[in-house]
Motif scaffolding. Structure first.
Motif, mmCIF file in Angstrom:
data_model
loop_
_atom_site.group_PDB
_atom_site.id
_atom_site.type_symbol
_atom_site.label_atom_id
_atom_site.label_comp_id
_atom_site.label_asym_id
_atom_site.label_seq_id
_atom_site.Cartn_x
_atom_site.Cartn_y
_atom_site.Cartn_z
ATOM 1 N N ASN A 218 1.145 -5.322 -1.733
ATOM 2 C CA ASN A 218 0.032 -5.898 -0.988
ATOM 3 C C ASN A 218 -0.406 -7.208 -1.634
ATOM 4 O O ASN A 218 -0.038 -7.521 -2.771
ATOM 5 C CB ASN A 218 -1.115 -4.889 -0.928
ATOM 6 C CG ASN A 218 -0.704 -3.641 -0.161
ATOM 7 O OD1 ASN A 218 -0.147 -3.729 0.923
ATOM 8 N ND2 ASN A 218 -0.955 -2.475 -0.742
ATOM 9 N N HIS B 162 1.073 0.553 3.256
ATOM 10 C CA HIS B 162 0.169 -0.612 3.310
ATOM 11 C C HIS B 162 -1.026 -0.364 4.239
ATOM 12 O O HIS B 162 -1.432 -1.247 4.986
ATOM 13 C CB HIS B 162 0.936 -1.865 3.754
ATOM 14 C CG HIS B 162 2.217 -2.087 3.003
ATOM 15 N ND1 HIS B 162 2.240 -2.456 1.684
ATOM 16 C CD2 HIS B 162 3.510 -1.960 3.382
ATOM 17 C CE1 HIS B 162 3.507 -2.571 1.282
ATOM 18 N NE2 HIS B 162 4.283 -2.268 2.294
ATOM 19 N N ARG C 245 -7.219 2.976 5.209
ATOM 20 C CA ARG C 245 -7.311 4.189 4.389
ATOM 21 C C ARG C 245 -7.680 3.830 2.958
ATOM 22 O O ARG C 245 -8.493 4.513 2.322
ATOM 23 C CB ARG C 245 -5.980 4.949 4.425
ATOM 24 C CG ARG C 245 -5.986 6.226 3.606
ATOM 25 C CD ARG C 245 -4.662 6.974 3.733
ATOM 26 N NE ARG C 245 -4.681 8.225 3.000
ATOM 27 C CZ ARG C 245 -4.377 8.342 1.707
ATOM 28 N NH1 ARG C 245 -4.013 7.255 1.018
ATOM 29 N NH2 ARG C 245 -4.419 9.526 1.104
ATOM 30 N N GLU C 246 -7.084 2.774 2.430
ATOM 31 C CA GLU C 246 -7.367 2.357 1.054
ATOM 32 C C GLU C 246 -8.844 2.032 0.870
ATOM 33 O O GLU C 246 -9.461 2.403 -0.133
ATOM 34 C CB GLU C 246 -6.504 1.152 0.690
ATOM 35 C CG GLU C 246 -6.639 0.686 -0.740
ATOM 36 C CD GLU C 246 -5.661 -0.414 -1.086
ATOM 37 O OE1 GLU C 246 -6.100 -1.409 -1.703
ATOM 38 O OE2 GLU C 246 -4.462 -0.292 -0.762
ATOM 39 N N ASP D 135 -6.301 -1.152 -6.633
ATOM 40 C CA ASP D 135 -5.060 -0.845 -5.929
ATOM 41 C C ASP D 135 -4.899 0.651 -5.639
ATOM 42 O O ASP D 135 -4.136 1.354 -6.298
ATOM 43 C CB ASP D 135 -3.856 -1.352 -6.730
ATOM 44 C CG ASP D 135 -2.578 -1.337 -5.905
ATOM 45 O OD1 ASP D 135 -2.609 -0.838 -4.760
ATOM 46 O OD2 ASP D 135 -1.541 -1.816 -6.399
ATOM 47 N N TRP D 136 -5.572 1.110 -4.575
ATOM 48 C CA TRP D 136 -5.595 2.523 -4.225
ATOM 49 C C TRP D 136 -4.653 2.874 -3.082
ATOM 50 O O TRP D 136 -4.797 3.922 -2.450
ATOM 51 C CB TRP D 136 -7.028 2.924 -3.868
ATOM 52 C CG TRP D 136 -7.916 2.929 -5.072
ATOM 53 C CD1 TRP D 136 -8.637 1.890 -5.575
ATOM 54 C CD2 TRP D 136 -8.166 4.036 -5.950
ATOM 55 N NE1 TRP D 136 -9.319 2.267 -6.703
ATOM 56 C CE2 TRP D 136 -9.058 3.587 -6.956
ATOM 57 C CE3 TRP D 136 -7.742 5.373 -5.969
ATOM 58 C CZ2 TRP D 136 -9.516 4.414 -7.977
ATOM 59 C CZ3 TRP D 136 -8.196 6.194 -6.987
ATOM 60 C CH2 TRP D 136 -9.065 5.720 -7.974
ATOM 61 N N GLU D 137 -3.668 2.040 -2.809
ATOM 62 C CA GLU D 137 -2.785 2.262 -1.662
ATOM 63 C C GLU D 137 -2.086 3.616 -1.701
ATOM 64 O O GLU D 137 -1.908 4.272 -0.683
ATOM 65 C CB GLU D 137 -1.726 1.156 -1.595
ATOM 66 C CG GLU D 137 -0.732 1.343 -0.458
ATOM 67 C CD GLU D 137 0.483 0.457 -0.576
ATOM 68 O OE1 GLU D 137 1.359 0.567 0.299
ATOM 69 O OE2 GLU D 137 0.573 -0.334 -1.534
ATOM 70 N N GLN E 25 -11.808 4.189 -1.454
ATOM 71 C CA GLN E 25 -12.683 3.582 -2.454
ATOM 72 C C GLN E 25 -14.160 3.821 -2.134
ATOM 73 O O GLN E 25 -14.976 4.024 -3.038
ATOM 74 C CB GLN E 25 -12.385 2.096 -2.571
ATOM 75 C CG GLN E 25 -11.032 1.828 -3.214
ATOM 76 C CD GLN E 25 -10.664 0.361 -3.205
ATOM 77 O OE1 GLN E 25 -11.019 -0.376 -4.106
ATOM 78 N NE2 GLN E 25 -9.947 -0.055 -2.170
ATOM 79 N N HIS F 94 -4.063 8.670 -8.293
ATOM 80 C CA HIS F 94 -4.103 7.249 -7.952
ATOM 81 C C HIS F 94 -2.774 6.774 -7.403
ATOM 82 O O HIS F 94 -2.712 6.042 -6.417
ATOM 83 C CB HIS F 94 -4.502 6.439 -9.188
ATOM 84 C CG HIS F 94 -4.578 4.962 -8.962
ATOM 85 N ND1 HIS F 94 -3.473 4.140 -9.050
ATOM 86 C CD2 HIS F 94 -5.624 4.156 -8.632
ATOM 87 C CE1 HIS F 94 -3.845 2.884 -8.792
ATOM 88 N NE2 HIS F 94 -5.130 2.871 -8.542
#
Length: 367
Positions: A56, A83, A87-88, A244-246, A92, A221
Motif C-alpha cells: 500500500n 488492500h 476494513r483497515e 499498517d493493519w492491512e 484501527q 497484526h
C-alpha cells in the motif's frame, strides 16, 4: 514536500489522469475536493510520499497549516480480498477504543471514482520510524535495548486484549486460523507466479503435516515489525503507534511472534528481502532469541513450536513477494526500479531461510 504534480505518480486533475496510460496514485483536485467535504484545511495542498511499504501507498498531505496522512492501495487490478482500506480503517477505529496505540482515523473514502481505489485519512503523529538509521535519541546502548523491549512489550499488550466480546469478535475466526493460512497462501502462490519454485510446495506440505495446536486467540497484526512502529521523538523509547493493519485479523498470537523474530535483523544472520529495519544488526539490540524469551516470560506461552511459526512467516512472505515480483514483470509497478526486480533472487532466498527454520535442508540431506 511537493506543491506540484510529477506527471506520473501524482497529477493535478482528473482530466490529466484520464489521459495517462497508467493511472496515477494521487489526483490533487480529487483529494482537494475530499478534504473540502470533510473540512480539512484550505487552499492548495502539498504532498510527500512516506513510509517503506512495498504494497500500500502512504502520503503526507499538508494544507493550510493542517497535516494528515492518506493511505491507499496500489494501482488496480488488485488481487481479491487484498488492500482493503475500508476494513483497515475500521480495525484501527475499534482498536483505538481498546487503548491500542494507533493513529486516529479522520475520514474514509469508499468512492472509487475519487482515486480509483478506496482510501482513508488519518492523523499525523510526531514520531520516528526506525529503519536504516538509528535516531540520535535512541542511539545510546540503553535506548537500543529499551527500543527492542518496547517492540516486544507492545506486542504482548496487543495480544492481551480480550477478543471474545464486542466489535473485536467480528474481526475474524480464531478457530482454524493456522490451517486457513496454509491453505490460503498455497492457493495464492498458484495464481501469483509465472515460474516454478519447488520449495513452495515442499514447505507447504511440511507446514500442513506439522500444524501446531493454538494456545490462545488474539488480535494478529500480520506484519508486526519495527518498521511498522512509530516511536516517540524523545527518549525513553516508547511506541506511539502501530501502523499498517492491512493483514490484521483474529488468530494465533505466535504467528506475530514468528514473523517478528524471523524478519528481525541480527548480526551474523543472512539477509532477506524482509530485512527492512537493518539497524538492529548493530550492537545493543536484543537478539531474536532474547526477544522470544521476553515474550514468553510475559505471556507464559510455550514457544517450543516457534520454528513452525517462523517457517510460516517466511513462506507467506515469499508468496506475497512473488505477487509483487509478478506485478512488476507485467509492468504494473512502473515506479518500482529496485524492490520488484530484486525479488527474482529474493523470493528463493526467503524460501531457503524458511526451509532452514523447518530443518528441511537437513531432512533433504538425510534422505
Amino acid at each position: 514536500m511537493h506543491t506540484v504534480p510529477d506527471g506520473v505518480e501524482v497529477v493535478a486533475s482528473r482530466e490529466r489522469a484520464r489521459r495517462l496510460g497508467s493511472p496515477p496514485l494521487l489526483v490533487l483536485d480529487a483529494v482537494t475536493g475530499f478534504l473540502d467535504a470533510h473540512g480539512i484545511g484550505s487552499g492548495p495542498l502539498a504532498w510527500q510520499r512516506i513510509g517503506d511499504g512495498h504494497s500500500n501507498v502512504t502520503y503526507l498531505i499538508e494544507r493550510g497549516g493542517e497535516s494528515v496522512v492518506l493511505r491507499r492501495g496500489p494501482r488496480p487490478p488488485l488481487p481479491k480480498s487484498t488492500h482493503d482500506m475500508v476494513r483497515e480503517a475500521r480495525i484501527q477505529r475499534i482498536l483505538h477504543g481498546h487503548g491500542v496505540p494507533v493513529p486516529e482515523i479522520l475520514a474514509v473514502c469508499t468512492d472509487e471514482d475519487v482515486l480509483g481505489v478506496p482510501f482513508y485519512l488519518m492523523s499525523r503523529l510526531d514520531g520516528t520510524v526506525v529503519t536504516d538509521a538509528i535516531p540520535a535519541h535512541l542511539s545510546p546502548a540503553a535506548e537500543r535495548r529499551a527500543t527492542s523491549e518496547a517492540v516486544v512489550d507492545t506486542l504482548v499488550a496487543l495480544h492481551g486484549i480480550d477478543v471474545t466480546r464486542g466489535e473485536l469478535a467480528s474481526l475474524g475466526r480464531p478457530e482454524g486460523y493456522l490451517r486457513r493460512q496454509v491453505d490460503r497462501f498455497r492457493g495464492l502462490w498458484e495464481v501469483n507466479t509465472t515460474r516454478s519454485l519447488p520449495a513452495v510446495e515442499r514447505i507447504s506440505d511440511w507446514l500442513a503435516r506439522h500444524l501446531p495446536a493454538s494456545q490462545a486467540a488474539s488480535v494478529v497484526h500480520g506484519d508486526y515489525r519495527m518498521g511498522n512502529l512509530m516511536f516517540a521523538p524523545r527518549a525513553p523509547a516508547r511506541v506511539l503507534a502501530i501502523l499498517d493493519w492491512e493483514m490484521a485479523t483474529l488468530g494465533d498470537p505466535l504467528a506475530d511472534l514468528g514473523y517478528l523474530t524471523a524478519t528481525w535483523s541480527e548480526a551474523g544472520r543472512p539477509t532477506t528481502p524482509l530485512e527492512l529495519t537493518t539497524v538492529t544488526r548493530s550492537p545493543g539490540y536484543l537478539t531474536q532469541r532474547q526477544m522470544a524469551e521476553r515474550y514468553r516470560s510475559r505471556t507464559g506461552l510455550d514457544l517450543t513450536p516457534l520454528p513452525w511459526y517462523q517457517t510460516l512467516a517466511l513462506w507467506k512472505a515469499a508468496i506475497f513477494c512473488e505477487a509483487i515480483y509478478t506485478r512488476w514483470r507485467r509492468g504494473e509497478r512502473p515506479d518500482d526500479t529496485t524492490f520488484g526486480p530484486s525479488l527474482e533472487t529474493g523470493v528463493p532466498r526467503l524460501l531457503e531461510r524458511a526451509g532452514q527454520y523447518a530443518d528441511l535442508t537437513a531432512t533433504a540431506r538425510r534422505r
